[in-house]
Write an enzyme that holds these catalytic residues in place. Structure first.
Site, PDB file in Angstrom:
ATOM      1  N   LYS A  42      62.741  52.468  13.776  1.00 52.90           N
ATOM      2  CA  LYS A  42      62.275  52.944  12.501  1.00 52.90           C
ATOM      3  C   LYS A  42      61.069  52.149  12.020  1.00 52.90           C
ATOM      4  O   LYS A  42      60.369  52.572  11.106  1.00 52.90           O
ATOM      5  CB  LYS A  42      63.406  52.771  11.450  1.00 52.90           C
ATOM      6  CG  LYS A  42      64.647  53.544  11.744  1.00 52.90           C
ATOM      7  CD  LYS A  42      65.755  53.126  10.757  1.00 52.90           C
ATOM      8  CE  LYS A  42      67.068  53.094  11.463  1.00 52.90           C
ATOM      9  NZ  LYS A  42      68.122  52.479  10.666  1.00 52.90           N
ATOM     10  N   GLU A  98      53.547  50.984  17.516  1.00 51.46           N
ATOM     11  CA  GLU A  98      54.620  50.019  17.272  1.00 51.46           C
ATOM     12  C   GLU A  98      54.354  49.235  15.993  1.00 51.46           C
ATOM     13  O   GLU A  98      53.211  49.146  15.531  1.00 51.46           O
ATOM     14  CB  GLU A  98      54.709  49.032  18.449  1.00 51.46           C
ATOM     15  CG  GLU A  98      55.890  49.260  19.365  1.00 51.46           C
ATOM     16  CD  GLU A  98      57.237  48.892  18.739  1.00 51.46           C
ATOM     17  OE1 GLU A  98      57.406  48.968  17.509  1.00 51.46           O
ATOM     18  OE2 GLU A  98      58.136  48.529  19.519  1.00 51.46           O
ATOM     19  N   ASP A 102      56.755  41.397  20.065  1.00 52.33           N
ATOM     20  CA  ASP A 102      57.260  40.023  20.032  1.00 52.33           C
ATOM     21  C   ASP A 102      57.383  39.531  21.479  1.00 52.33           C
ATOM     22  O   ASP A 102      56.405  39.066  22.063  1.00 52.33           O
ATOM     23  CB  ASP A 102      58.599  40.064  19.284  1.00 52.33           C
ATOM     24  CG  ASP A 102      59.194  38.705  18.994  1.00 52.33           C
ATOM     25  OD1 ASP A 102      58.491  37.697  19.148  1.00 52.33           O
ATOM     26  OD2 ASP A 102      60.370  38.653  18.605  1.00 52.33           O
ATOM     27  N   ASP A 158      61.852  45.426   9.156  1.00 55.74           N
ATOM     28  CA  ASP A 158      63.082  45.063   8.448  1.00 55.74           C
ATOM     29  C   ASP A 158      63.690  43.735   8.896  1.00 55.74           C
ATOM     30  O   ASP A 158      63.398  43.224   9.968  1.00 55.74           O
ATOM     31  CB  ASP A 158      64.149  46.136   8.676  1.00 55.74           C
ATOM     32  CG  ASP A 158      64.732  46.071  10.094  1.00 55.74           C
ATOM     33  OD1 ASP A 158      63.945  46.053  11.057  1.00 55.74           O
ATOM     34  OD2 ASP A 158      65.969  45.999  10.221  1.00 55.74           O
TER      35      ASP A 158
HETATM   36  P1  IMP Z   1      60.204  42.708  21.434  1.00 59.21           P
HETATM   37  O1  IMP Z   1      60.954  43.601  22.393  1.00 59.21           O
HETATM   38  O2  IMP Z   1      60.751  41.302  21.492  1.00 59.21           O
HETATM   39  O3  IMP Z   1      58.717  42.715  21.648  1.00 59.21           O
HETATM   40  O4  IMP Z   1      60.538  43.166  19.983  1.00 59.21           O
HETATM   41  C1  IMP Z   1      60.011  44.302  19.487  1.00 59.21           C
HETATM   42  C2  IMP Z   1      60.772  44.813  18.290  1.00 59.21           C
HETATM   43  O5  IMP Z   1      61.587  43.814  17.675  1.00 59.21           O
HETATM   44  C3  IMP Z   1      59.810  45.264  17.236  1.00 59.21           C
HETATM   45  O6  IMP Z   1      59.470  46.612  17.412  1.00 59.21           O
HETATM   46  C4  IMP Z   1      60.566  45.002  15.963  1.00 59.21           C
HETATM   47  O7  IMP Z   1      61.340  46.133  15.627  1.00 59.21           O
HETATM   48  C5  IMP Z   1      61.456  43.849  16.283  1.00 59.21           C
HETATM   49  N1  IMP Z   1      60.849  42.582  15.814  1.00 59.21           N
HETATM   50  C6  IMP Z   1      60.160  41.669  16.506  1.00 59.21           C
HETATM   51  N2  IMP Z   1      59.740  40.654  15.752  1.00 59.21           N
HETATM   52  C7  IMP Z   1      60.176  40.929  14.510  1.00 59.21           C
HETATM   53  C8  IMP Z   1      60.025  40.266  13.221  1.00 59.21           C
HETATM   54  O8  IMP Z   1      59.413  39.195  13.069  1.00 59.21           O
HETATM   55  N3  IMP Z   1      60.597  40.900  12.168  1.00 59.21           N
HETATM   56  C9  IMP Z   1      61.279  42.073  12.278  1.00 59.21           C
HETATM   57  N4  IMP Z   1      61.427  42.725  13.433  1.00 59.21           N
HETATM   58  C10 IMP Z   1      60.882  42.161  14.548  1.00 59.21           C
HETATM   59 MG    MG Z   2      60.362  48.295  16.383  1.00 66.71          MG
END
Ligand code: IMP
Ligand code: MG
Length: 179
Positions: A42, A98, A102, A158
């Site tokens: 979302k 996106e 992260d 969120d």
């Molecule tokens: P990744 O797979 O670790 O790159 O994470 C991606 C997803 O994690 C993003 O699309 C966000 O929904 C969530 N996310 C990553 N970092 C944060 C943050 O600092 N706050 C909130 N959601 C996060």
């Molecule tokens: Mg996300």
């Protein structure tokens, strides 16, 4: 809600300005083409809604929902598709939108899945990037801003489903999630 925010990183006006620039850049890069904008639910809902209105091209919108975090603040590495695209993307130019990259696990997984469906091209536009925590070698094609290694909320993003409605992007106070 403001009392839970340690620092406002990008105000509503700054976001508006930056999204305008991204829209202009995307419009120029895809000149003469049409595209499918794929918002990742979302978190990127609000960003996607604002961004498409700054892209002056014929486009379609579709959405995917994936789960990666639950209520925790660290990626589990497990990505599950909760909602897939409504239509095929073969031969289409796909722009994944996106909220924040992260570890990069979510994006890498999504991009790989969509690539198997033979689109004409796939690019990624993310509002925020936290390069400090990258585990997958993946770079967004369009980026709003780099952010520090902190927990970010607001403008669709969120913590435990809250704070999405903040009109700005900010750092969540540690005491909120380290309780
Ligand atoms: P990744 O797979 O670790 O790159 O994470 C991606 C997803 O994690 C993003 O699309 C966000 O929904 C969530 N996310 C990553 N970092 C944060 C943050 O600092 N706050 C909130 N959601 C996060
Ligand atoms: Mg996300």
């Amino acid at each position: 809600m403001r009392q839970d925010i340690q620092e406002v990183l990008f105000t509503e006006a700054e976001l508006n300005e930056r999204i305008n620039e991204l829209g202009e850049q995307i419009t120029a890069d895809y000149e003469g083409k049409s595209l499918i904008v794929v918002g990742i639910l979302k978190g990127s809902n609000i960003f996607t809604s604002d961004l498409v209105r700054k892209i002056n091209l014929p486009l379609k919108m579709d959405f995917m929902a994936v789960s990666s975090y639950g209520n925790a603040t660290e990626s589990t590495g497990v990505v599950k598709i909760l909602k897939d695209l409504d239509r095929g993307i073969e031969g289409e130019h796909v722009l994944i939108v996106e909220d924040i990259v992260d570890s990069g696990l979510t994006l890498k997984y999504l991009k790989d899945i969509l690539l198997t469906r033979n689109p004409a091209s796939i690019k990624v536009c993310t509002l925020l990037d936290k390069p400090a925590r990258r585990k997958e070698d993946i770079k967004p094609d369009y980026l709003g801003y780099e952010v520090p290694d902190e927990f970010i909320v607001g403008y669709g993003i969120d913590y435990a489903e809250h704070y999405r409605n903040l009109p700005y992007v900010g750092i969540l106070k540690r005491e909120v999630y380290e309780k």
